[in-house]
Design a protein around this motif. Structure first.
Motif, PDB file in Angstrom:
ATOM      1  N   GLY A  80     -38.965 -40.808 -58.807  1.00  0.00           N
ATOM      2  CA  GLY A  80     -38.862 -41.160 -60.219  1.00  0.00           C
ATOM      3  C   GLY A  80     -40.001 -41.977 -60.790  1.00  0.00           C
ATOM      4  O   GLY A  80     -39.908 -42.455 -61.928  1.00  0.00           O
ATOM      5  N   ILE A  81     -41.101 -42.130 -60.028  1.00  0.00           N
ATOM      6  CA  ILE A  81     -42.264 -42.854 -60.575  1.00  0.00           C
ATOM      7  C   ILE A  81     -42.951 -41.966 -61.606  1.00  0.00           C
ATOM      8  O   ILE A  81     -43.424 -40.874 -61.292  1.00  0.00           O
ATOM      9  N   LYS A  82     -42.989 -42.419 -62.822  1.00  0.00           N
ATOM     10  CA  LYS A  82     -43.559 -41.631 -63.915  1.00  0.00           C
ATOM     11  C   LYS A  82     -44.886 -42.237 -64.368  1.00  0.00           C
ATOM     12  O   LYS A  82     -45.079 -43.452 -64.366  1.00  0.00           O
ATOM     13  N   LEU A  83     -45.806 -41.359 -64.764  1.00  0.00           N
ATOM     14  CA  LEU A  83     -47.081 -41.768 -65.339  1.00  0.00           C
ATOM     15  C   LEU A  83     -47.266 -41.051 -66.671  1.00  0.00           C
ATOM     16  O   LEU A  83     -46.807 -39.919 -66.847  1.00  0.00           O
ATOM     17  N   THR A  84     -47.957 -41.710 -67.587  1.00  0.00           N
ATOM     18  CA  THR A  84     -48.292 -41.104 -68.873  1.00  0.00           C
ATOM     19  C   THR A  84     -49.767 -40.741 -68.868  1.00  0.00           C
ATOM     20  O   THR A  84     -50.610 -41.590 -68.562  1.00  0.00           O
ATOM     21  N   VAL A  85     -50.082 -39.489 -69.181  1.00  0.00           N
ATOM     22  CA  VAL A  85     -51.479 -39.046 -69.233  1.00  0.00           C
ATOM     23  C   VAL A  85     -51.784 -38.598 -70.657  1.00  0.00           C
ATOM     24  O   VAL A  85     -51.165 -37.667 -71.168  1.00  0.00           O
ATOM     25  N   TYR A  86     -52.722 -39.306 -71.291  1.00  0.00           N
ATOM     26  CA  TYR A  86     -53.193 -38.924 -72.617  1.00  0.00           C
ATOM     27  C   TYR A  86     -54.356 -37.959 -72.417  1.00  0.00           C
ATOM     28  O   TYR A  86     -55.391 -38.329 -71.862  1.00  0.00           O
ATOM     29  N   ALA A  87     -54.185 -36.733 -72.849  1.00  0.00           N
ATOM     30  CA  ALA A  87     -55.195 -35.703 -72.565  1.00  0.00           C
ATOM     31  C   ALA A  87     -55.696 -35.068 -73.857  1.00  0.00           C
ATOM     32  O   ALA A  87     -54.945 -34.880 -74.818  1.00  0.00           O
ATOM     33  N   SER A  88     -56.972 -34.752 -73.861  1.00  0.00           N
ATOM     34  CA  SER A  88     -57.591 -34.013 -74.963  1.00  0.00           C
ATOM     35  C   SER A  88     -58.487 -32.941 -74.366  1.00  0.00           C
ATOM     36  O   SER A  88     -59.159 -33.176 -73.363  1.00  0.00           O
ATOM     37  N   HIS A  89     -58.479 -31.763 -74.972  1.00  0.00           N
ATOM     38  CA  HIS A  89     -59.460 -30.755 -74.594  1.00  0.00           C
ATOM     39  C   HIS A  89     -59.965 -30.087 -75.861  1.00  0.00           C
ATOM     40  O   HIS A  89     -59.343 -30.153 -76.917  1.00  0.00           O
ATOM     41  N   TRP A  90     -61.133 -29.469 -75.733  1.00  0.00           N
ATOM     42  CA  TRP A  90     -61.810 -28.892 -76.890  1.00  0.00           C
ATOM     43  C   TRP A  90     -61.923 -27.385 -76.726  1.00  0.00           C
ATOM     44  O   TRP A  90     -62.360 -26.898 -75.677  1.00  0.00           O
ATOM     45  N   VAL A  91     -61.532 -26.689 -77.771  1.00  0.00           N
ATOM     46  CA  VAL A  91     -61.573 -25.226 -77.757  1.00  0.00           C
ATOM     47  C   VAL A  91     -62.701 -24.786 -78.669  1.00  0.00           C
ATOM     48  O   VAL A  91     -62.726 -25.124 -79.853  1.00  0.00           O
ATOM     49  N   GLY A  92     -63.652 -24.041 -78.138  1.00  0.00           N
ATOM     50  CA  GLY A  92     -64.773 -23.568 -78.950  1.00  0.00           C
ATOM     51  C   GLY A  92     -66.087 -23.961 -78.331  1.00  0.00           C
ATOM     52  O   GLY A  92     -66.354 -23.663 -77.176  1.00  0.00           O
ATOM     53  N   LYS A  93     -66.919 -24.701 -79.086  1.00  0.00           N
ATOM     54  CA  LYS A  93     -68.284 -24.982 -78.658  1.00  0.00           C
ATOM     55  C   LYS A  93     -68.431 -26.272 -77.864  1.00  0.00           C
ATOM     56  O   LYS A  93     -69.518 -26.606 -77.432  1.00  0.00           O
ATOM     57  N   GLY A  94     -67.356 -27.026 -77.683  1.00  0.00           N
ATOM     58  CA  GLY A  94     -67.478 -28.249 -76.905  1.00  0.00           C
ATOM     59  C   GLY A  94     -67.183 -29.486 -77.730  1.00  0.00           C
ATOM     60  O   GLY A  94     -67.065 -29.438 -78.956  1.00  0.00           O
ATOM     61  N   ALA A  95     -67.078 -30.625 -77.041  1.00  0.00           N
ATOM     62  CA  ALA A  95     -66.617 -31.854 -77.665  1.00  0.00           C
ATOM     63  C   ALA A  95     -67.539 -32.359 -78.767  1.00  0.00           C
ATOM     64  O   ALA A  95     -67.101 -33.042 -79.677  1.00  0.00           O
ATOM     65  N   SER A  96     -68.819 -32.049 -78.721  1.00  0.00           N
ATOM     66  CA  SER A  96     -69.768 -32.625 -79.678  1.00  0.00           C
ATOM     67  C   SER A  96     -70.288 -31.605 -80.686  1.00  0.00           C
ATOM     68  O   SER A  96     -71.226 -31.878 -81.406  1.00  0.00           O
ATOM     69  N   ASN A  97     -69.671 -30.419 -80.736  1.00  0.00           N
ATOM     70  CA  ASN A  97     -70.199 -29.370 -81.610  1.00  0.00           C
ATOM     71  C   ASN A  97     -69.174 -28.858 -82.614  1.00  0.00           C
ATOM     72  O   ASN A  97     -69.150 -27.682 -82.951  1.00  0.00           O
ATOM     73  N   GLY A  98     -68.302 -29.739 -83.061  1.00  0.00           N
ATOM     74  CA  GLY A  98     -67.359 -29.363 -84.100  1.00  0.00           C
ATOM     75  C   GLY A  98     -66.248 -28.438 -83.631  1.00  0.00           C
ATOM     76  O   GLY A  98     -65.664 -27.716 -84.435  1.00  0.00           O
ATOM     77  N   ALA A  99     -65.916 -28.457 -82.340  1.00  0.00           N
ATOM     78  CA  ALA A  99     -64.850 -27.604 -81.837  1.00  0.00           C
ATOM     79  C   ALA A  99     -63.493 -28.216 -82.178  1.00  0.00           C
ATOM     80  O   ALA A  99     -63.381 -29.395 -82.503  1.00  0.00           O
ATOM     81  N   ASP A 100     -62.461 -27.402 -82.078  1.00  0.00           N
ATOM     82  CA  ASP A 100     -61.111 -27.879 -82.343  1.00  0.00           C
ATOM     83  C   ASP A 100     -60.637 -28.750 -81.182  1.00  0.00           C
ATOM     84  O   ASP A 100     -60.756 -28.386 -80.015  1.00  0.00           O
ATOM     85  N   THR A 101     -60.077 -29.914 -81.511  1.00  0.00           N
ATOM     86  CA  THR A 101     -59.564 -30.839 -80.504  1.00  0.00           C
ATOM     87  C   THR A 101     -58.064 -30.670 -80.369  1.00  0.00           C
ATOM     88  O   THR A 101     -57.343 -30.622 -81.364  1.00  0.00           O
ATOM     89  N   VAL A 102     -57.601 -30.568 -79.136  1.00  0.00           N
ATOM     90  CA  VAL A 102     -56.170 -30.461 -78.857  1.00  0.00           C
ATOM     91  C   VAL A 102     -55.759 -31.698 -78.069  1.00  0.00           C
ATOM     92  O   VAL A 102     -56.214 -31.909 -76.936  1.00  0.00           O
ATOM     93  N   ASP A 103     -54.926 -32.535 -78.672  1.00  0.00           N
ATOM     94  CA  ASP A 103     -54.452 -33.767 -78.031  1.00  0.00           C
ATOM     95  C   ASP A 103     -53.005 -33.587 -77.571  1.00  0.00           C
ATOM     96  O   ASP A 103     -52.182 -32.992 -78.286  1.00  0.00           O
ATOM     97  N   LYS A 104     -52.707 -34.111 -76.405  1.00  0.00           N
ATOM     98  CA  LYS A 104     -51.346 -33.998 -75.885  1.00  0.00           C
ATOM     99  C   LYS A 104     -51.061 -35.163 -74.958  1.00  0.00           C
ATOM    100  O   LYS A 104     -51.931 -35.603 -74.209  1.00  0.00           O
ATOM    101  N   VAL A 105     -49.832 -35.658 -75.022  1.00  0.00           N
ATOM    102  CA  VAL A 105     -49.384 -36.722 -74.127  1.00  0.00           C
ATOM    103  C   VAL A 105     -48.454 -36.104 -73.090  1.00  0.00           C
ATOM    104  O   VAL A 105     -47.449 -35.483 -73.430  1.00  0.00           O
ATOM    105  N   HIS A 106     -48.819 -36.249 -71.820  1.00  0.00           N
ATOM    106  CA  HIS A 106     -48.040 -35.688 -70.727  1.00  0.00           C
ATOM    107  C   HIS A 106     -47.311 -36.810 -69.991  1.00  0.00           C
ATOM    108  O   HIS A 106     -47.886 -37.864 -69.720  1.00  0.00           O
ATOM    109  N   THR A 107     -46.064 -36.572 -69.656  1.00  0.00           N
ATOM    110  CA  THR A 107     -45.341 -37.455 -68.755  1.00  0.00           C
ATOM    111  C   THR A 107     -45.177 -36.712 -67.436  1.00  0.00           C
ATOM    112  O   THR A 107     -44.548 -35.644 -67.386  1.00  0.00           O
ATOM    113  N   VAL A 108     -45.765 -37.249 -66.387  1.00  0.00           N
ATOM    114  CA  VAL A 108     -45.766 -36.560 -65.096  1.00  0.00           C
ATOM    115  C   VAL A 108     -45.141 -37.462 -64.041  1.00  0.00           C
ATOM    116  O   VAL A 108     -45.191 -38.690 -64.127  1.00  0.00           O
TER     117      VAL A 108
END
Length: 253
Positions: free
Chosen positions: A87-115
């Motif tokens: 039952g040990i839980k961790l929270t992971v704040y994750a972001s990934h970029w779809v398209g040209k990358g993090a610095s080139n105006g790509a779409d950012t997808v943010d999600k909070v995971h409980t694992v």
């Protein structure tokens, strides 16, 4: 003398209070151990994460940014229980970029995971690994072993291997870059042949600004030896990038 002893006593107190920070930061809470954090990205998207305890409030935790099909470095530190229990839980704040990358105006997808933290393989807390799967999910593992070790306890074995699509995309960028350099040298040689005076003057001005030591033995842009020097430089540059382009074509995934 008494004043000196008091000052020395205060200095010893200050040094003692700083010891934990000098040794790597504040000590972990009782029953916990401070471990390093690593990230591994098995997907084709740039990925950023921060891992925290569920009761950390607005703290987005410890983490880093990782490129596609890559592994990150070592980030310090995260507190894990010394002994594992269900039952040990961790929270992971994750972001990934779809398209040209993090610095080139790509779409950012943010999600909070409980694992949920899986059992410690050898009964003791090890370094914390946060892994983004090829499908975009998240896994965590506590282990002092690396993913390519035969006894690695994680579900995903080995280091990331770039997909064919990703390798072809990277190849296209490198091939385009080499082709652009080749064309630049070809254009400069053509200009030197068709408009020699202007070409020599422009090159001389540039060399004076950026590479003065290279032309210190010439008396000016109208020095015949400088013209020979420039033609040789451009010809060698063209030959170099021709070879790079040809080699790139052979190495296409």
């Amino acid at each position: 003398m008494k004043r000196c002893l008091v000052a020395l006593h205060l200095m010893l107190i200050l040094v003692a209070g700083c010891t934990s920070e000098l040794d790597g930061g504040p000590a972990a809470p009782k029953g916990s151990v401070a471990v390093s954090v690593h990230g591994v990205n098995y997907s084709g998207d740039p990925f950023k994460f921060g891992v925290a305890h569920p009761n950390a409030g607005e703290d987005t935790g410890v983490g880093e940014h990782i490129g596609p099909f890559s592994a990150g470095g070592t980030v310090c530190c995260f507190n894990l229980p010394e002994k594992w229990k269900p039952g040990i839980k961790l929270t992971v704040y994750a972001s990934h970029w779809v398209g040209k990358g993090a610095s080139n105006g790509a779409d950012t997808v943010d999600k909070v995971h409980t694992v949920e933290l899986p059992p410690y393989a050898d009964g003791q807390a090890g370094e914390l690994w946060v892994m983004r799967t090829a499908e975009g999910g998240l896994d965590v593992v506590s282990s002092d072993l690396q993913p390519d070790h035969p006894q690695w306890p994680g579900k995903i074995k080995g280091w990331p291997e770039p997909s064919l699509e990703y390798r072809r995309k990277r190849w296209a960028l490198l091939h385009k870059n080499a082709s652009a350099y080749l064309k630049n040298y070809e254009d400069l040689l053509k200009e030197l042949e068709e408009t020699p005076e202007r070409s020599l003057k422009e090159s001389w001005d540039s060399d004076q600004k950026y590479e003065p030591d290279e032309i210190k033995n010439f008396f000016g842009f109208n020095d015949p030896c400088y013209a020979d020097y420039l033609k040789t430089q451009l010809t060698e540059g063209k030959q170099y990038w021709q070879a790079r382009v040809q080699q790139s074509l052979k190495e296409r995934p």
